[in-house]
Motif scaffolding. Structure first.
Motif, PDB file in Angstrom:
ATOM      1  N   LEU A   1      23.564  44.608  35.909  1.00  0.00           N
ATOM      2  CA  LEU A   1      24.287  43.993  34.799  1.00  0.00           C
ATOM      3  C   LEU A   1      25.643  44.681  34.739  1.00  0.00           C
ATOM      4  CD1 LEU A   1      24.395  42.126  32.317  1.00  0.00           C
ATOM      5  CD2 LEU A   1      23.448  44.017  30.974  1.00  0.00           C
ATOM      6  N   THR A   2      26.720  43.899  34.888  1.00  0.00           N
ATOM      7  CA  THR A   2      28.066  44.467  34.910  1.00  0.00           C
ATOM      8  C   THR A   2      28.947  43.810  33.862  1.00  0.00           C
ATOM      9  OG1 THR A   2      29.981  44.944  36.320  1.00  0.00           O
ATOM     10  CG2 THR A   2      28.824  42.870  36.729  1.00  0.00           C
ATOM     11  N   SER A   3      29.876  44.574  33.322  1.00  0.00           N
ATOM     12  CA  SER A   3      30.757  44.039  32.285  1.00  0.00           C
ATOM     13  C   SER A   3      31.813  43.093  32.852  1.00  0.00           C
ATOM     14  CB  SER A   3      31.455  45.189  31.543  1.00  0.00           C
ATOM     15  OG  SER A   3      32.280  45.935  32.427  1.00  0.00           O
ATOM     16  N   ASP A   4      32.035  43.143  34.179  1.00  0.00           N
ATOM     17  CA  ASP A   4      33.003  42.252  34.817  1.00  0.00           C
ATOM     18  C   ASP A   4      32.739  42.254  36.320  1.00  0.00           C
ATOM     19  OD1 ASP A   4      35.139  40.678  35.532  1.00  0.00           O
ATOM     20  OD2 ASP A   4      36.693  42.122  34.959  1.00  0.00           O
ATOM     21  N   TYR A   5      32.489  41.084  36.898  1.00  0.00           N
ATOM     22  CA  TYR A   5      32.284  40.971  38.336  1.00  0.00           C
ATOM     23  C   TYR A   5      33.654  40.924  39.004  1.00  0.00           C
ATOM     24  CZ  TYR A   5      31.168  38.585  42.799  1.00  0.00           C
ATOM     25  OH  TYR A   5      31.081  38.219  44.121  1.00  0.00           O
ATOM     26  N   ARG A   6      34.032  42.042  39.618  1.00  0.00           N
ATOM     27  CA  ARG A   6      35.311  42.136  40.328  1.00  0.00           C
ATOM     28  C   ARG A   6      35.050  42.078  41.835  1.00  0.00           C
ATOM     29  NH1 ARG A   6      40.509  43.652  37.839  1.00  0.00           N
ATOM     30  NH2 ARG A   6      40.118  43.595  35.595  1.00  0.00           N
ATOM     31  N   PHE A   7      35.675  41.132  42.517  1.00  0.00           N
ATOM     32  CA  PHE A   7      35.583  41.015  43.962  1.00  0.00           C
ATOM     33  C   PHE A   7      36.941  41.376  44.545  1.00  0.00           C
ATOM     34  CE2 PHE A   7      36.046  38.383  47.867  1.00  0.00           C
ATOM     35  CZ  PHE A   7      35.015  38.939  48.620  1.00  0.00           C
ATOM     36  N   ARG A   8      36.978  42.525  45.225  1.00  0.00           N
ATOM     37  CA  ARG A   8      38.236  43.020  45.792  1.00  0.00           C
ATOM     38  C   ARG A   8      39.326  43.074  44.727  1.00  0.00           C
ATOM     39  NH1 ARG A   8      37.173  39.803  51.537  1.00  0.00           N
ATOM     40  NH2 ARG A   8      35.282  40.996  51.956  1.00  0.00           N
TER      41      ARG A   8
ATOM     42  N   ASN B   1      36.587  37.907  33.373  1.00  0.00           N
ATOM     43  CA  ASN B   1      36.410  39.214  32.730  1.00  0.00           C
ATOM     44  C   ASN B   1      35.184  39.289  31.826  1.00  0.00           C
ATOM     45  OD1 ASN B   1      39.824  38.952  32.676  1.00  0.00           O
ATOM     46  ND2 ASN B   1      38.893  40.743  33.647  1.00  0.00           N
ATOM     47  N   ASP B   2      34.244  38.364  31.980  1.00  0.00           N
ATOM     48  CA  ASP B   2      33.009  38.402  31.211  1.00  0.00           C
ATOM     49  C   ASP B   2      31.906  39.101  32.004  1.00  0.00           C
ATOM     50  OD1 ASP B   2      34.006  37.137  28.961  1.00  0.00           O
ATOM     51  OD2 ASP B   2      33.561  35.129  29.733  1.00  0.00           O
ATOM     52  N   ALA B   3      30.794  39.378  31.331  1.00  0.00           N
ATOM     53  CA  ALA B   3      29.672  40.068  31.959  1.00  0.00           C
ATOM     54  C   ALA B   3      29.001  39.194  33.002  1.00  0.00           C
ATOM     55  CB  ALA B   3      28.660  40.479  30.893  1.00  0.00           C
ATOM     56  N   ALA B   4      28.353  39.853  33.963  1.00  0.00           N
ATOM     57  CA  ALA B   4      27.650  39.123  35.018  1.00  0.00           C
ATOM     58  C   ALA B   4      26.299  39.776  35.277  1.00  0.00           C
ATOM     59  CB  ALA B   4      28.474  39.099  36.303  1.00  0.00           C
ATOM     60  N   LEU B   5      25.324  38.948  35.590  1.00  0.00           N
ATOM     61  CA  LEU B   5      24.000  39.392  35.996  1.00  0.00           C
ATOM     62  C   LEU B   5      23.872  39.135  37.491  1.00  0.00           C
ATOM     63  CD1 LEU B   5      21.226  40.489  35.102  1.00  0.00           C
ATOM     64  CD2 LEU B   5      20.501  38.120  34.756  1.00  0.00           C
TER      65      LEU B   5
ATOM     66  N   ASN C   1      32.585  32.458  37.050  1.00  0.00           N
ATOM     67  CA  ASN C   1      33.332  31.531  36.197  1.00  0.00           C
ATOM     68  C   ASN C   1      34.796  31.598  36.628  1.00  0.00           C
ATOM     69  OD1 ASN C   1      34.559  29.997  34.255  1.00  0.00           O
ATOM     70  ND2 ASN C   1      33.957  31.277  32.520  1.00  0.00           N
ATOM     71  N   PHE C   2      35.262  30.567  37.309  1.00  0.00           N
ATOM     72  CA  PHE C   2      36.643  30.533  37.785  1.00  0.00           C
ATOM     73  C   PHE C   2      37.568  29.787  36.823  1.00  0.00           C
ATOM     74  CE2 PHE C   2      34.670  30.685  42.273  1.00  0.00           C
ATOM     75  CZ  PHE C   2      34.529  32.065  42.177  1.00  0.00           C
TER      76      PHE C   2
ATOM     77  N   ALA D   1      44.516  46.317  36.062  1.00  0.00           N
ATOM     78  CA  ALA D   1      43.529  47.388  35.976  1.00  0.00           C
ATOM     79  C   ALA D   1      42.669  47.216  34.730  1.00  0.00           C
ATOM     80  CB  ALA D   1      44.229  48.742  35.938  1.00  0.00           C
ATOM     81  N   GLY D   2      41.364  47.426  34.904  1.00  0.00           N
ATOM     82  CA  GLY D   2      40.438  47.313  33.789  1.00  0.00           C
ATOM     83  C   GLY D   2      39.226  48.197  33.994  1.00  0.00           C
ATOM     84  N   ALA D   3      38.534  48.497  32.913  1.00  0.00           N
ATOM     85  CA  ALA D   3      37.322  49.303  32.983  1.00  0.00           C
ATOM     86  C   ALA D   3      36.119  48.394  33.215  1.00  0.00           C
ATOM     87  CB  ALA D   3      37.127  50.103  31.699  1.00  0.00           C
ATOM     88  N   VAL D   4      35.264  48.802  34.144  1.00  0.00           N
ATOM     89  CA  VAL D   4      34.063  48.031  34.471  1.00  0.00           C
ATOM     90  C   VAL D   4      32.849  48.962  34.379  1.00  0.00           C
ATOM     91  CG1 VAL D   4      32.857  46.670  36.202  1.00  0.00           C
ATOM     92  CG2 VAL D   4      35.348  46.512  36.013  1.00  0.00           C
ATOM     93  N   PHE D   5      31.890  48.568  33.549  1.00  0.00           N
ATOM     94  CA  PHE D   5      30.664  49.348  33.397  1.00  0.00           C
ATOM     95  C   PHE D   5      29.504  48.565  34.024  1.00  0.00           C
ATOM     96  CE2 PHE D   5      26.759  50.417  31.029  1.00  0.00           C
ATOM     97  CZ  PHE D   5      26.699  51.781  31.325  1.00  0.00           C
ATOM     98  N   THR D   6      28.706  49.246  34.837  1.00  0.00           N
ATOM     99  CA  THR D   6      27.626  48.572  35.567  1.00  0.00           C
ATOM    100  C   THR D   6      26.349  49.393  35.509  1.00  0.00           C
ATOM    101  OG1 THR D   6      29.247  47.664  37.130  1.00  0.00           O
ATOM    102  CG2 THR D   6      26.932  47.551  37.761  1.00  0.00           C
TER     103      THR D   6
END
Length: 252
Positions: free
Chosen positions: A36-43, A50-54, A76-77, A242-247
């Motif tokens: 569970l991540t606060s933001d799915y960042r790909f590269r 910038n929403d959460a992802a499972l 979500n694009f 730049a953003g903070a991502v918690f996973t």
């Protein structure tokens, strides 16, 4: 050469089916993870506004070094479709024991698949080298080169190269650190609306293996890119700045 999703999935399923049979002979291992991540960042770029992802995945690995699996996440694009990414992959991993550092070589192909928007599907080849115990025991340096000749499917239809180096180090007491730098370059895709066909992405974070739950890890990381955000909307800026991502990740 473009890979057809049906061919790759069929091969993956056949490999996995064979793995079930061979598992009884202890030649195949099954592993997986859920996150569970606060933001799915790909590269460095958000894949879900910038929403959460499972996210979840599983992997069958044979003692020969062959492996196959699949990984998935909600996306979500900013359009009606797609809402799901499902990526099958095939590969081979081996230790290069003839070298003193004994790096691990990993080569394979991934298929980025969006079931409700197949025009975005694309295949990517990769080659990775992982070096261990460079500075201290149990640290590692992962280097990778990725190539696609149909980047982003019908959206771009161009060549793409991605180069990455990621260093991980344990601090002790369950804590660790990670730092990564990547570079993407394409033949025909505009990342900032001003004609730029390349960009850098980066990540710096800390993680913690939670002792009371076996296989559960928490990570807090700063992730971003150097994409020029001038004249972008606020939503678009947040997706690459730049953003903070918690996973939270549970491995099994």
């Amino acid at each position: 050469m473009n890979f057809k999703l049906s061919t790759l999935l069929a091969t993956s399923l056949l490999t996995c089916a064979s793995g079930v049979t061979l598992a009884s002979e202890s030649s195949v291992t099954l592993s997986g993870s859920a996150a569970l991540t606060s933001d799915y960042r790909f590269r460095g770029i958000t894949q879900n506004q910038n929403d959460a992802a499972l996210q979840a995945g599983f992997n069958f690995a044979h003692t020969s070094g062959l492996y196959a699996g699949v990984w998935g996440s909600n996306v979500n694009f900013g359009t009606a479709d797609p809402h799901l990414e499902l990526d099958p992959y095939l590969g081979y991993s081996t230790e290069l024991s003839s070298f003193a550092s004994k790096p691990v070589l990993d080569v394979g192909v991934s298929y980025y698949n969006y079931p409700s928007a197949s025009d975005l599907n694309w295949a990517e080849f990769y080659a990775k080298l992982t070096f261990g115990s460079l500075i201290t025991a149990d640290d590692s340096l992962l280097t990778s080169i990725n190539y696609a000749n149909d980047y982003l499917g019908d959206l771009a239809k161009g060549d793409q190269w991605y180069f990455n180096a990621t260093y991980s180090i344990p601090f002790g007491a369950g804590f660790g650190g990670v730092a990564g730098l990547g570079y993407t370059t394409t033949s025909d895709y505009d990342f900032d609306g001003k004609g730029s066909d390349d960009y850098l992405d980066w990540k710096v974070g800390v993680n913690y293996a939670i002792p009371m739950f076996d296989g559960l890890t928490a990570e807090l990381a700063a992730v971003g890119t150097d994409i020029d955000t001038d004249d972008m909307s606020d939503v678009a800026k947040r997706g690459v700045d730049a953003g903070a991502v918690f996973t939270l990740t549970k491995s099994f």
